[in-house]
Design an enzyme around this catalytic site. Structure first.
Site, PDB file in Angstrom:
ATOM      1  N   GLU A  89      -3.251   6.093  -0.987  1.00 23.70           N
ATOM      2  CA  GLU A  89      -3.329   6.853  -2.360  1.00 23.70           C
ATOM      3  C   GLU A  89      -2.539   5.289  -3.775  1.00 23.70           C
ATOM      4  O   GLU A  89      -2.838   6.728  -4.612  1.00 23.70           O
ATOM      5  CB  GLU A  89      -2.173   8.474  -2.492  1.00 23.70           C
ATOM      6  CG  GLU A  89      -1.396   7.828  -2.061  1.00 23.70           C
ATOM      7  CD  GLU A  89      -0.609   8.834  -2.150  1.00 23.70           C
ATOM      8  OE1 GLU A  89      -1.120   9.810  -2.369  1.00 23.70           O
ATOM      9  OE2 GLU A  89       0.928   8.862  -2.293  1.00 23.70           O
ATOM     10  N   GLY A  90      -2.122   4.797  -3.172  1.00 20.12           N
ATOM     11  CA  GLY A  90      -2.166   4.209  -4.313  1.00 20.12           C
ATOM     12  C   GLY A  90      -1.359   2.563  -3.716  1.00 20.12           C
ATOM     13  O   GLY A  90      -1.592   2.003  -2.674  1.00 20.12           O
ATOM     14  N   ILE A 135       0.856  -0.574   0.018  1.00 17.69           N
ATOM     15  CA  ILE A 135       0.525  -0.074  -0.011  1.00 17.69           C
ATOM     16  C   ILE A 135       1.400   1.534   0.113  1.00 17.69           C
ATOM     17  O   ILE A 135       1.853   0.921   0.924  1.00 17.69           O
ATOM     18  CB  ILE A 135      -0.955  -0.145   1.201  1.00 17.69           C
ATOM     19  CG1 ILE A 135      -0.070  -0.339   2.762  1.00 17.69           C
ATOM     20  CG2 ILE A 135      -2.150  -0.712   1.356  1.00 17.69           C
ATOM     21  CD1 ILE A 135      -1.093   0.838   3.500  1.00 17.69           C
ATOM     22  N   LYS A 136       0.261   2.400  -0.562  1.00 15.25           N
ATOM     23  CA  LYS A 136       1.434   3.466  -0.359  1.00 15.25           C
ATOM     24  C   LYS A 136       0.177   4.787   0.567  1.00 15.25           C
ATOM     25  O   LYS A 136      -0.622   4.696  -0.319  1.00 15.25           O
ATOM     26  CB  LYS A 136       1.285   3.988  -2.297  1.00 15.25           C
ATOM     27  CG  LYS A 136       2.146   5.712  -2.069  1.00 15.25           C
ATOM     28  CD  LYS A 136       2.188   6.110  -3.967  1.00 15.25           C
ATOM     29  CE  LYS A 136       2.588   6.597  -3.864  1.00 15.25           C
ATOM     30  NZ  LYS A 136       2.777   7.912  -3.129  1.00 15.25           N
ATOM     31  N   LEU A 137       0.966   4.684   1.094  1.00 13.56           N
ATOM     32  CA  LEU A 137       0.309   5.878   1.981  1.00 13.56           C
ATOM     33  C   LEU A 137       1.216   7.127   1.941  1.00 13.56           C
ATOM     34  O   LEU A 137       1.845   7.906   1.213  1.00 13.56           O
ATOM     35  CB  LEU A 137       0.848   5.838   3.923  1.00 13.56           C
ATOM     36  CG  LEU A 137       0.269   4.327   4.164  1.00 13.56           C
ATOM     37  CD1 LEU A 137       0.857   3.488   5.245  1.00 13.56           C
ATOM     38  CD2 LEU A 137      -1.140   4.712   3.953  1.00 13.56           C
TER      39      LEU A 137
END
Length: 208
Positions: free
Chosen positions: A175-176, A26-28
């Protein structure tokens, strides 16, 4: 390993990779940070190489539990009412030291680690040259003994799981998705990683 290092960067793509051997995280939305445990203390570097330790003492102090010689790559994030608050991260990074301390007392940070580049029990500085899969195993092992606020990001080798995260975790501030080749060494300053942004419809996702 020379400091400050050049952190690995991702390139934006419209879909997640479908070939075997990719791993997904996960992209934070936070403040990119290299966290280095030295013989004398902890040093936090921004993406551009600036020393930002004083603004993130709520991360530097617990990082003292890491053995000297440890280097982590990750994001400083701030959770506010169950959601990542990027505005709070920006405010902290741009504040005076006194203000940073006040902000930390109100909204403490979490270090979302996604790589370990060096560790005395895992080959020292040679760890960065090992495959991502080995570094990920070492990262989870290293942080299991530390606990919050230093935590590994969610990661999986299963694309369906990554797609589910992509579709369901946006309200929490994800966010991605970042995709990394499992056999790759850490790409200092390179863009061998791929990133899909949550603003793209999930039906189009296949490479990061």
């Amino acid at each position: 390993m020379e400091f400050p290092i050049r952190p690995a960067l991702a390139r934006a793509v419209p879909t997640l990779p479908t070939e075997p051997g990719w791993h997904f995280e996960i992209k934070l939305d936070g403040h990119r940070m290299i966290l280095r445990r030295t013989d004398d203390g902890v040093v936090c570097y921004s993406r551009t190489g600036r020393t930002v330790t004083s603004h993130w003492m709520d991360l530097a102090v617990p990082a003292m539990a890491l053995p000297p010689g440890t280097v982590l790559d990750g994001e400083a994030v701030i959770w506010n009412s169950g959601t990542v608050d990027f505005g709070a991260v920006q405010a902290r990074a741009a504040s005076t030291l006194d203000r940073a301390r006040a902000l930390a007392a109100r909204l403490p940070a979490t270090y979302a680690a996604f790589d370990v580049l060096a560790h005395p029990d895992h080959g020292g500085d040679t760890l960065a040259a090992r495959p991502y899969t080995e570094r990920r195993t070492a990262l989870v092992d290293v942080l299991a003994a530390i606990g919050p606020p230093l935590q590994p990001v969610l990661a999986t080798a299963d694309q369906d799981t990554a797609l589910q995260w992509y579709e369901t975790l946006q309200p929490q501030g994800v966010e991605g998705i970042v995709a990394k080749p499992g056999s790759s060494p850490y790409p200092f300053g390179g863009r061998t990683l791929c990133s899909v942004n949550c603003t793209i419809p999930a039906s189009l996702v296949t490479e990061q």
